[in-house]
Design a protein around this motif. Structure first.
Motif, PDB file in Angstrom:
ATOM      1  N   ILE A  31       0.639  -1.439   0.058  1.00 40.31           N
ATOM      2  CA  ILE A  31       0.091  -0.156   0.080  1.00 40.31           C
ATOM      3  C   ILE A  31       0.916   1.251   0.009  1.00 40.31           C
ATOM      4  O   ILE A  31       0.363   2.341  -0.385  1.00 40.31           O
ATOM      5  N   VAL A  32       2.155   1.267   0.375  1.00 41.52           N
ATOM      6  CA  VAL A  32       2.763   2.323   0.529  1.00 41.52           C
ATOM      7  C   VAL A  32       3.487   2.828  -0.730  1.00 41.52           C
ATOM      8  O   VAL A  32       3.459   4.116  -0.825  1.00 41.52           O
ATOM      9  N   HIS A  33       3.568   2.143  -1.614  1.00 40.91           N
ATOM     10  CA  HIS A  33       3.738   2.439  -3.061  1.00 40.91           C
ATOM     11  C   HIS A  33       2.624   3.384  -3.681  1.00 40.91           C
ATOM     12  O   HIS A  33       2.848   4.624  -4.103  1.00 40.91           O
ATOM     13  N   SER A  34       1.333   3.173  -3.346  1.00 36.84           N
ATOM     14  CA  SER A  34       0.336   4.126  -3.893  1.00 36.84           C
ATOM     15  C   SER A  34       0.214   5.323  -3.265  1.00 36.84           C
ATOM     16  O   SER A  34      -0.012   6.360  -3.437  1.00 36.84           O
ATOM     17  N   LEU A  39       1.233  11.242  -2.601  1.00 38.14           N
ATOM     18  CA  LEU A  39       1.953  12.391  -2.009  1.00 38.14           C
ATOM     19  C   LEU A  39       2.788  12.956  -2.758  1.00 38.14           C
ATOM     20  O   LEU A  39       2.995  14.155  -2.716  1.00 38.14           O
ATOM     21  N   ALA A  40       3.380  12.177  -4.050  1.00 35.44           N
ATOM     22  CA  ALA A  40       4.332  13.171  -4.948  1.00 35.44           C
ATOM     23  C   ALA A  40       3.663  13.792  -6.084  1.00 35.44           C
ATOM     24  O   ALA A  40       4.150  14.500  -6.654  1.00 35.44           O
ATOM     25  N   CYS A  41       2.154  13.823  -5.959  1.00 37.15           N
ATOM     26  CA  CYS A  41       1.509  14.525  -7.124  1.00 37.15           C
ATOM     27  C   CYS A  41       1.098  15.869  -6.400  1.00 37.15           C
ATOM     28  O   CYS A  41       0.465  16.174  -5.367  1.00 37.15           O
ATOM     29  N   PRO A  42       1.525  16.936  -7.012  1.00 34.38           N
ATOM     30  CA  PRO A  42       1.470  18.233  -6.541  1.00 34.38           C
ATOM     31  C   PRO A  42       0.090  18.759  -6.246  1.00 34.38           C
ATOM     32  O   PRO A  42      -0.515  19.643  -5.490  1.00 34.38           O
ATOM     33  N   SER A 110      -2.073  -1.913  -7.360  1.00 32.46           N
ATOM     34  CA  SER A 110      -1.533  -1.225  -8.509  1.00 32.46           C
ATOM     35  C   SER A 110      -0.396  -0.795  -8.481  1.00 32.46           C
ATOM     36  O   SER A 110      -0.252   0.550  -8.747  1.00 32.46           O
ATOM     37  N   PRO A 111       0.831  -1.371  -7.858  1.00 33.94           N
ATOM     38  CA  PRO A 111       1.812  -0.589  -7.462  1.00 33.94           C
ATOM     39  C   PRO A 111       2.679  -0.249  -8.567  1.00 33.94           C
ATOM     40  O   PRO A 111       3.718   0.616  -8.395  1.00 33.94           O
ATOM     41  N   LEU A 112       2.335  -0.517  -9.851  1.00 27.17           N
ATOM     42  CA  LEU A 112       3.412  -0.223 -10.914  1.00 27.17           C
ATOM     43  C   LEU A 112       2.966   0.925 -11.702  1.00 27.17           C
ATOM     44  O   LEU A 112       3.867   1.297 -12.607  1.00 27.17           O
ATOM     45  N   ARG A 113       1.871   1.850 -11.350  1.00 28.08           N
ATOM     46  CA  ARG A 113       1.842   2.974 -12.008  1.00 28.08           C
ATOM     47  C   ARG A 113       2.676   4.014 -11.662  1.00 28.08           C
ATOM     48  O   ARG A 113       3.477   3.872 -10.595  1.00 28.08           O
ATOM     49  N   ASP A 114       2.923   4.856 -12.385  1.00 28.24           N
ATOM     50  CA  ASP A 114       4.080   5.824 -12.359  1.00 28.24           C
ATOM     51  C   ASP A 114       3.350   7.184 -11.405  1.00 28.24           C
ATOM     52  O   ASP A 114       2.340   7.394 -11.877  1.00 28.24           O
ATOM     53  N   ASN A 115       4.204   7.764 -10.763  1.00 24.41           N
ATOM     54  CA  ASN A 115       3.801   9.115 -10.260  1.00 24.41           C
ATOM     55  C   ASN A 115       3.220   9.937 -11.330  1.00 24.41           C
ATOM     56  O   ASN A 115       2.187  10.593 -11.090  1.00 24.41           O
TER      57      ASN A 115
END
Length: 230
Positions: A31-34, A39-42, A110-115
């Motif tokens: 879950i931390v990946h998502s 959090l990285a999305c401005p 779905s951890p493979l999505r990009d930021n």
């Protein structure tokens, strides 16, 4: 000020792969990946996790997400629908004075999505009631998807069966990774269902569209992560 929030729904129970939401994937709980991608999305103001599991809640808070409450049992069963769960979270936040304009729901499996996938989905069609992430489907109802007709025989699902694969219209499959909801559309869909609102699609590559449901999916996703990320 109206906010854009991210929601991540993660039940504690999983029959296909017990404990999958906090199972270690590429060095951190799944879950931390998502959470970190959101959090990285401005454009996202706050990341909220809806869970019925105290361990998931602890992991989510440690990763920087907000967990306002543990989800009630009626929204945490195998048969509970996801849309009422998201609406329940949003209504709770609104009762506490948070004004919400847009909800970005991220699937924790779905951890493979990009930021950048999240940002691109937000920008894809800002006036659409809903933007969903999709992948190009490997099978096509105009070419090789069949269904049983009233006569009992198999028939092509769509069209007359006279097109080559490369000439068939493109079709897409929902990959479940990202849903960008306008507030009113979420409220409507929570009552009337996903297909009651207009939607546009954000296309992701197939390898970033893997949804982890069981151990085979988990190991395949790990292999894809190593292959593409390294």
């Amino acid at each position: 000020m109206n906010q854009t929030i991210a929601t991540i729904c993660a039940r504690g129970g999983s029959k296909g792969l017990p404990g999958k939401n906090i199972r270690e994937f590429a060095g951190k709980p799944l879950i931390v990946h998502s959470i970190e991608q959101a959090l990285a999305c401005p454009a996202i103001d706050t990341v909220y996790v809806s869970t019925d599991d105290a361990c998931i809640a602890d992991v989510a808070r440690a990763a920087g997400a907000t967990v306002p409450y543990l989800r009630p049992a009626e929204l945490a069963s195998d048969t509970a629908s996801k849309l009422p769960t998201i609406e329940h979270m949003v209504q709770h936040l609104e009762r506490n004075g948070i004004r919400i304009e847009c909800i970005v729901d991220l699937q924790p499996t779905s951890p493979l999505r990009d930021n950048d996938d999240i940002t691109r989905a937000l920008l894809k069609s800002p006036k659409a009631p809903l933007v969903v992430s999709v992948r190009e489907a490997s099978d096509n109802p105009y070419f090789n998807l069949v269904e049983r007709g009233a006569d009992g025989w198999m028939h092509l699902s769509k069209g007359g069966g006279n097109v080559r694969r490369q000439d068939a219209p493109k079709v897409y499959a929902l990959n479940g990774s990202i849903y960008v909801w306008q507030r009113a559309a979420l409220a409507q869909a929570a009552v009337n269902g996903l297909w009651s609102v207009g939607m546009d699609g954000y296309v992701m590559p197939g390898w970033r569209s893997v949804d982890i449901d069981d151990l085979d999916d988990f190991e395949y996703a790990q292999w894809l992560y190593q292959r593409h990320r390294n």
